[in-house]
Design a protein around this motif. Structure first.
Motif, PDB file in Angstrom:
ATOM      1  N   LEU A  43       0.846  -1.181   0.000  1.00  0.00           N
ATOM      2  CA  LEU A  43       0.000   0.000   0.000  1.00  0.00           C
ATOM      3  C   LEU A  43       0.884   1.234   0.000  1.00  0.00           C
ATOM      4  N   SER A  44       0.631   2.131  -0.939  1.00  0.00           N
ATOM      5  CA  SER A  44       1.378   3.382  -1.017  1.00  0.00           C
ATOM      6  C   SER A  44       0.473   4.527  -0.567  1.00  0.00           C
ATOM      7  N   THR A  45       0.937   5.269   0.418  1.00  0.00           N
ATOM      8  CA  THR A  45       0.183   6.417   0.915  1.00  0.00           C
ATOM      9  C   THR A  45       1.074   7.648   0.897  1.00  0.00           C
ATOM     10  N   ALA A  46       0.457   8.812   0.952  1.00  0.00           N
ATOM     11  CA  ALA A  46       1.217  10.051   0.955  1.00  0.00           C
ATOM     12  C   ALA A  46       1.905  10.230   2.298  1.00  0.00           C
ATOM     13  N   GLY A  47       3.219  10.470   2.258  1.00  0.00           N
ATOM     14  CA  GLY A  47       3.995  10.693   3.469  1.00  0.00           C
ATOM     15  C   GLY A  47       4.582  12.080   3.493  1.00  0.00           C
ATOM     16  N   GLU A  48       5.222  12.402   4.584  1.00  0.00           N
ATOM     17  CA  GLU A  48       5.795  13.737   4.748  1.00  0.00           C
ATOM     18  C   GLU A  48       6.865  14.023   3.713  1.00  0.00           C
ATOM     19  N   HIS A  49       7.592  12.975   3.296  1.00  0.00           N
ATOM     20  CA  HIS A  49       8.682  13.161   2.335  1.00  0.00           C
ATOM     21  C   HIS A  49       8.428  12.425   1.026  1.00  0.00           C
ATOM     22  N   GLY A  50       7.162  12.268   0.665  1.00  0.00           N
ATOM     23  CA  GLY A  50       6.806  11.581  -0.566  1.00  0.00           C
ATOM     24  C   GLY A  50       6.060  10.297  -0.269  1.00  0.00           C
ATOM     25  N   PRO A  51       5.829   9.473  -1.306  1.00  0.00           N
ATOM     26  CA  PRO A  51       5.077   8.234  -1.115  1.00  0.00           C
ATOM     27  C   PRO A  51       5.759   7.284  -0.131  1.00  0.00           C
ATOM     28  N   GLU A  52       4.955   6.668   0.718  1.00  0.00           N
ATOM     29  CA  GLU A  52       5.450   5.670   1.651  1.00  0.00           C
ATOM     30  C   GLU A  52       4.750   4.356   1.366  1.00  0.00           C
ATOM     31  N   VAL A  53       5.496   3.257   1.359  1.00  0.00           N
ATOM     32  CA  VAL A  53       4.897   1.956   1.084  1.00  0.00           C
ATOM     33  C   VAL A  53       4.830   1.123   2.352  1.00  0.00           C
ATOM     34  N   ALA A  54       3.779   0.329   2.445  1.00  0.00           N
ATOM     35  CA  ALA A  54       3.578  -0.506   3.623  1.00  0.00           C
ATOM     36  C   ALA A  54       3.234  -1.916   3.191  1.00  0.00           C
TER      37      ALA A  54
END
Length: 214
Positions: A79-90
């Protein structure tokens, strides 16, 4: 010709069975963290595609001896979500605490469920062709209450799945909808798999026939 699923995912197996295919399941056992760490500054889609490819390739030697005429399909989801420094994957949450934190961030928002797919075509025990791709599907998350979230985490389900949620289990109560291919959110996109099979000169119809006549 046999369809070999290089995954232990019950959801992927269920999708294929519902679509008329009874695959052989051969689990790759790859070190996913090591595969991802070997990539240089990868995008989320590159990570899931590389993992899918590694899973498919890992079972080639055993399958080539066992079923010399086969297509091996590997998949991986994050799952890719918007993070503070760009996309974050989980991927799969390691603990209940991590799953809870992720859900509190996702609730009421959206995420991109990325599923990498890789296909290896074997003929007479030798690799004849390879192809790979990925698919992105937007997931719209509901806002479970604290009591609902605690109860969901307590089922243990979100700890076992990419992104910490499902559509076909307890998690389905807390997903408002998806924009794209729902089968991809379950772990394997039927439309994309059909296209990748076509690219290695395999018709999905031949897999239906082998299933119905076995």
């Amino acid at each position: 010709m046999r369809f070999v699923l290089a995954s232990a995912s019950p959801a992927r197996l269920s999708v294929l069975r519902s679509a008329g295919i009874e695959p052989l399941v051969r689990v790759s056992g790859i070190d996913e963290d090591a595969v991802a760490a070997a990539l240089t500054d990868p995008t989320p889609s590159e990570i899931v595609t590389a993992l899918a490819e590694s899973k498919a390739e890992a079972v080639v030697p055993a399958v080539a001896d066992e079923v010399p005429d086969a297509v091996i399909v590997g998949c991986d989801s994050m799952l890719s979500t918007a993070g503070e420094h760009g996309p974050e994957v989980a991927g799969k949450p390691a603990t209940a605490e991590v799953a809870t934190q992720r859900w509190k961030r996702m609730a009421g928002g959206t995420g991109e469920l990325l599923t990498g797919h890789a296909v290896v075509r074997l003929r007479d025990g030798r690799v004849e062709a390879r192809t790979r791709d990925h698919l992105s599907t937007t997931v719209r998350f509901a806002e479970p209450t604290d009591a609902e979230l605690d109860a969901y985490i307590a089922t243990g389900e979100p700890l076992k799945v990419a992104g910490g949620f499902t559509l076909d289990g307890f998690g389905g109560w807390f997903v408002d909808g998806v924009d794209g291919d729902p089968s991809s959110v379950l772990g394997i996109s039927l439309p994309l798999t059909r296209e990748l099979l076509r690219q290695v000169d395999v018709s999905v119809l031949s897999l239906w026939e082998s299933h119905t006549t076995s």
